[in-house]
Design a protein around this motif. Structure first.
Motif, PDB file in Angstrom:
ATOM      1  N   GLN A  22      81.654  44.078  85.538  1.00 16.35           N
ATOM      2  CA  GLN A  22      82.653  43.764  86.561  1.00 16.35           C
ATOM      3  C   GLN A  22      82.141  42.626  87.424  1.00 16.35           C
ATOM      4  O   GLN A  22      81.003  42.665  87.900  1.00 16.35           O
ATOM      5  CB  GLN A  22      82.926  45.001  87.425  1.00 16.35           C
ATOM      6  CG  GLN A  22      83.594  46.121  86.626  1.00 16.35           C
ATOM      7  CD  GLN A  22      83.684  47.440  87.380  1.00 16.35           C
ATOM      8  OE1 GLN A  22      83.264  47.546  88.524  1.00 16.35           O
ATOM      9  NE2 GLN A  22      84.234  48.439  86.716  1.00 16.35           N
ATOM     10  N   VAL A  23      82.992  41.643  87.638  1.00 19.82           N
ATOM     11  CA  VAL A  23      82.616  40.510  88.471  1.00 19.82           C
ATOM     12  C   VAL A  23      82.564  40.958  89.924  1.00 19.82           C
ATOM     13  O   VAL A  23      83.474  41.625  90.412  1.00 19.82           O
ATOM     14  CB  VAL A  23      83.612  39.341  88.295  1.00 19.82           C
ATOM     15  CG1 VAL A  23      83.295  38.207  89.271  1.00 19.82           C
ATOM     16  CG2 VAL A  23      83.568  38.829  86.865  1.00 19.82           C
ATOM     17  N   THR A  24      81.457  40.640  90.592  1.00 23.54           N
ATOM     18  CA  THR A  24      81.290  41.035  91.986  1.00 23.54           C
ATOM     19  C   THR A  24      80.383  40.008  92.656  1.00 23.54           C
ATOM     20  O   THR A  24      80.079  38.970  92.067  1.00 23.54           O
ATOM     21  CB  THR A  24      80.709  42.465  92.071  1.00 23.54           C
ATOM     22  OG1 THR A  24      80.615  42.850  93.442  1.00 23.54           O
ATOM     23  CG2 THR A  24      79.338  42.566  91.439  1.00 23.54           C
ATOM     24  N   THR A  33      77.957  39.337  87.439  1.00 23.89           N
ATOM     25  CA  THR A  33      78.647  40.373  86.686  1.00 23.89           C
ATOM     26  C   THR A  33      77.763  41.608  86.647  1.00 23.89           C
ATOM     27  O   THR A  33      76.635  41.550  86.154  1.00 23.89           O
ATOM     28  CB  THR A  33      78.950  39.898  85.252  1.00 23.89           C
ATOM     29  OG1 THR A  33      79.756  38.726  85.324  1.00 23.89           O
ATOM     30  CG2 THR A  33      79.695  40.972  84.465  1.00 23.89           C
ATOM     31  N   ARG A  34      78.252  42.706  87.217  1.00 25.73           N
ATOM     32  CA  ARG A  34      77.482  43.965  87.242  1.00 25.73           C
ATOM     33  C   ARG A  34      77.893  44.783  86.032  1.00 25.73           C
ATOM     34  O   ARG A  34      79.061  45.154  85.887  1.00 25.73           O
ATOM     35  CB  ARG A  34      77.737  44.709  88.546  1.00 25.73           C
ATOM     36  CG  ARG A  34      76.912  45.978  88.685  1.00 25.73           C
ATOM     37  CD  ARG A  34      76.548  46.267  90.123  1.00 25.73           C
ATOM     38  NE  ARG A  34      75.675  45.231  90.662  1.00 25.73           N
ATOM     39  CZ  ARG A  34      75.455  45.034  91.965  1.00 25.73           C
ATOM     40  NH1 ARG A  34      76.037  45.803  92.853  1.00 25.73           N
ATOM     41  NH2 ARG A  34      74.651  44.072  92.374  1.00 25.73           N
ATOM     42  N   VAL A  35      76.935  45.059  85.172  1.00 24.90           N
ATOM     43  CA  VAL A  35      77.227  45.745  83.914  1.00 24.90           C
ATOM     44  C   VAL A  35      76.832  47.221  83.979  1.00 24.90           C
ATOM     45  O   VAL A  35      77.510  48.089  83.448  1.00 24.90           O
ATOM     46  CB  VAL A  35      76.509  45.056  82.729  1.00 24.90           C
ATOM     47  CG1 VAL A  35      77.063  45.563  81.409  1.00 24.90           C
ATOM     48  CG2 VAL A  35      76.642  43.537  82.800  1.00 24.90           C
ATOM     49  N   ILE A  36      75.700  47.508  84.638  1.00 23.77           N
ATOM     50  CA  ILE A  36      75.305  48.887  84.940  1.00 23.77           C
ATOM     51  C   ILE A  36      75.235  48.994  86.457  1.00 23.77           C
ATOM     52  O   ILE A  36      74.770  48.061  87.125  1.00 23.77           O
ATOM     53  CB  ILE A  36      73.931  49.240  84.333  1.00 23.77           C
ATOM     54  CG1 ILE A  36      73.941  49.084  82.809  1.00 23.77           C
ATOM     55  CG2 ILE A  36      73.516  50.671  84.706  1.00 23.77           C
ATOM     56  CD1 ILE A  36      72.561  49.273  82.163  1.00 23.77           C
ATOM     57  N   GLY A  37      75.676  50.150  86.992  1.00 23.61           N
ATOM     58  CA  GLY A  37      75.611  50.346  88.433  1.00 23.61           C
ATOM     59  C   GLY A  37      76.949  50.076  89.099  1.00 23.61           C
ATOM     60  O   GLY A  37      76.998  49.642  90.241  1.00 23.61           O
ATOM     61  N   ASN A  38      78.027  50.322  88.367  1.00 24.97           N
ATOM     62  CA  ASN A  38      79.369  50.140  88.934  1.00 24.97           C
ATOM     63  C   ASN A  38      80.212  51.385  88.623  1.00 24.97           C
ATOM     64  O   ASN A  38      79.694  52.378  88.099  1.00 24.97           O
ATOM     65  CB  ASN A  38      80.017  48.856  88.392  1.00 24.97           C
ATOM     66  CG  ASN A  38      80.116  48.869  86.877  1.00 24.97           C
ATOM     67  OD1 ASN A  38      80.345  49.908  86.264  1.00 24.97           O
ATOM     68  ND2 ASN A  38      79.931  47.715  86.255  1.00 24.97           N
ATOM     69  N   ALA A  39      81.489  51.321  88.941  1.00 24.81           N
ATOM     70  CA  ALA A  39      82.341  52.512  88.820  1.00 24.81           C
ATOM     71  C   ALA A  39      82.466  52.988  87.370  1.00 24.81           C
ATOM     72  O   ALA A  39      82.583  54.193  87.115  1.00 24.81           O
ATOM     73  CB  ALA A  39      83.717  52.212  89.400  1.00 24.81           C
ATOM     74  N   SER A  40      82.407  52.079  86.405  1.00 28.89           N
ATOM     75  CA  SER A  40      82.612  52.519  85.021  1.00 28.89           C
ATOM     76  C   SER A  40      81.319  52.927  84.330  1.00 28.89           C
ATOM     77  O   SER A  40      81.343  53.631  83.324  1.00 28.89           O
ATOM     78  CB  SER A  40      83.345  51.443  84.211  1.00 28.89           C
ATOM     79  OG  SER A  40      82.683  50.217  84.294  1.00 28.89           O
ATOM     80  N   LEU A  41      80.184  52.515  84.872  1.00 29.23           N
ATOM     81  CA  LEU A  41      78.896  52.933  84.309  1.00 29.23           C
ATOM     82  C   LEU A  41      77.876  53.003  85.442  1.00 29.23           C
ATOM     83  O   LEU A  41      77.277  52.004  85.824  1.00 29.23           O
ATOM     84  CB  LEU A  41      78.436  51.947  83.219  1.00 29.23           C
ATOM     85  CG  LEU A  41      77.135  52.293  82.498  1.00 29.23           C
ATOM     86  CD1 LEU A  41      77.221  53.632  81.783  1.00 29.23           C
ATOM     87  CD2 LEU A  41      76.762  51.191  81.505  1.00 29.23           C
ATOM     88  N   PHE A  47      67.801  53.413  83.509  1.00 28.46           N
ATOM     89  CA  PHE A  47      68.301  52.122  83.978  1.00 28.46           C
ATOM     90  C   PHE A  47      69.366  52.341  85.052  1.00 28.46           C
ATOM     91  O   PHE A  47      70.347  53.055  84.831  1.00 28.46           O
ATOM     92  CB  PHE A  47      68.854  51.294  82.814  1.00 28.46           C
ATOM     93  CG  PHE A  47      67.839  51.094  81.721  1.00 28.46           C
ATOM     94  CD1 PHE A  47      66.762  50.238  81.901  1.00 28.46           C
ATOM     95  CD2 PHE A  47      67.925  51.800  80.528  1.00 28.46           C
ATOM     96  CE1 PHE A  47      65.800  50.072  80.918  1.00 28.46           C
ATOM     97  CE2 PHE A  47      66.967  51.646  79.533  1.00 28.46           C
ATOM     98  CZ  PHE A  47      65.908  50.781  79.726  1.00 28.46           C
ATOM     99  N   LEU A  48      69.160  51.719  86.202  1.00 31.18           N
ATOM    100  CA  LEU A  48      70.018  51.944  87.368  1.00 31.18           C
ATOM    101  C   LEU A  48      71.036  50.842  87.572  1.00 31.18           C
ATOM    102  O   LEU A  48      72.102  51.067  88.141  1.00 31.18           O
ATOM    103  CB  LEU A  48      69.155  52.019  88.632  1.00 31.18           C
ATOM    104  CG  LEU A  48      68.126  53.157  88.684  1.00 31.18           C
ATOM    105  CD1 LEU A  48      67.096  52.859  89.758  1.00 31.18           C
ATOM    106  CD2 LEU A  48      68.809  54.485  88.936  1.00 31.18           C
ATOM    107  N   MET A  49      70.680  49.638  87.177  1.00 30.54           N
ATOM    108  CA  MET A  49      71.549  48.493  87.427  1.00 30.54           C
ATOM    109  C   MET A  49      71.222  47.382  86.439  1.00 30.54           C
ATOM    110  O   MET A  49      70.063  47.200  86.078  1.00 30.54           O
ATOM    111  CB  MET A  49      71.347  47.976  88.862  1.00 30.54           C
ATOM    112  CG  MET A  49      72.470  47.071  89.349  1.00 30.54           C
ATOM    113  SD  MET A  49      72.049  46.322  90.955  1.00 30.54           S
ATOM    114  CE  MET A  49      71.076  44.930  90.377  1.00 30.54           C
TER     115      MET A  49
END
Ligand code: CO
Length: 287
Positions: A22-24, A33-41, A47-49
């Motif tokens: 998700q772009v943030t 782009t946050r791939v881990i550590g967002n609402a969907s994952l 791995f945290l983020m």
């Protein structure tokens, strides 16, 4: 769903799920782009983020990441393009250039900044957060700053080159050592149609993220394209076949901690009380 056997007798890992980032923005306004550590994952223990940053427009990155604290985990920055300057409140500093990796064990805590060392041009790379077990959360901070020439590049088969940041391939070890989650962190470059296959520790959580091109993976030959993270199922062997264009991806694996996670911003502990303590310590200048 079939479970296929590889030639060494281990099972081939399936692709359980494909997730898009998700772009943030974070820091003082860095677009990423946050791939881990967002609402969907939320996370993928340990791995945290995972953030991908990549832009040739300075307005997307020039604000950087001014002073901020960390406690209880590790941050790993892998630069593909561009330069970032790093400082902390213990007197450490360093310059991260293309192809370099910084593995920072924040442990008991520090305050640092990560700022672009360029006014223009392409800035591209990844930041990954890896958790620490309870027994190591308050370990003294430690850095492993690895220049690009110390990252071995190993053949992963016909048309496959692998940069080893951490972990072993064909008897060669990456330069990062002494990490409690026993991680694998590879940057894999595949020619069109090339296949990469290797055994991963069976109990490790594993995923890969495609940042150029596309691939298929697992017995079900799931499609994973640029910007997709593929969560791998249980098993030993990972198999990845590039699509019709040159393909680049990062492959990660690590031992899951299976501990409770209490997380607030830059602090990741086991309990809410430990988070409150982190705030107290930070506000009192004890970092
Ligand atoms: Co930071």
């Amino acid at each position: 769903m079939g479970v296929s056997q590889d030639t060494q007798g281990g099972t081939v890992r399936s692709v359980l799920r494909v997730v898009r980032g998700q772009v943030t923005s974070d820091g003082a306004g860095v677009k990423l782009t946050r791939v881990i550590g967002n609402a969907s994952l939320g996370d993928l223990d340990p791995f945290l983020m995972l953030d991908e940053f990549g832009s040739d427009s300075a307005t997307d990155y020039i604000a950087g990441f001014p002073d901020h604290p960390h406690r209880g985990f590790e941050t790993v920055t892998y630069m593909l393009d561009g330069r970032m300057r790093h400082w902390d409140n213990k007197g450490n500093s360093g310059l991260l250039g293309p192809g370099s990796v910084q593995w920072m064990t924040a442990g008991s805590g520090l305050v640092h900044s990560e700022m672009p060392e360029q006014q223009e041009g392409l800035m591209r790379g990844f930041q990954l957060w890896i958790n620490l077990p309870a027994k190591d959360k308050m370990t003294p901070p430690r850095y492993q700053d690895i220049p690009p020439e110390q990252v071995p590049e190993v053949s992963g088969g016909e048309g496959v080159k692998v940069r080893l940041l951490a972990g072993r391939l064909n008897g060669v070890s990456g330069p990062v050592s002494g990490i409690v989650t026993d991680p694998v962190y590879f940057d894999v470059h595949l020619d069109p149609g090339a296949t990469f296959s290797m055994p991963l520790p069976a109990a490790h959580t594993a995923f890969f993220y495609v940042y150029e091109g596309s691939a298929v993976s697992g017995p079900e030959r799931k499609n994973v394209t640029r910007g997709d993270l593929a969560i791998l199922g249980q098993g030993g062997q990972v198999t990845i076949e590039a699509g019709t264009s040159p393909t680049r991806l990062i492959l990660l694996a690590g031992r899951p901690l299976k501990e409770p996670v209490a997380r607030y911003g830059p602090f990741v502990m086991n309990t809410r009380e430990e988070i409150m303590q982190a705030f107290d310590d930070f506000n009192a200048g004890r970092f």
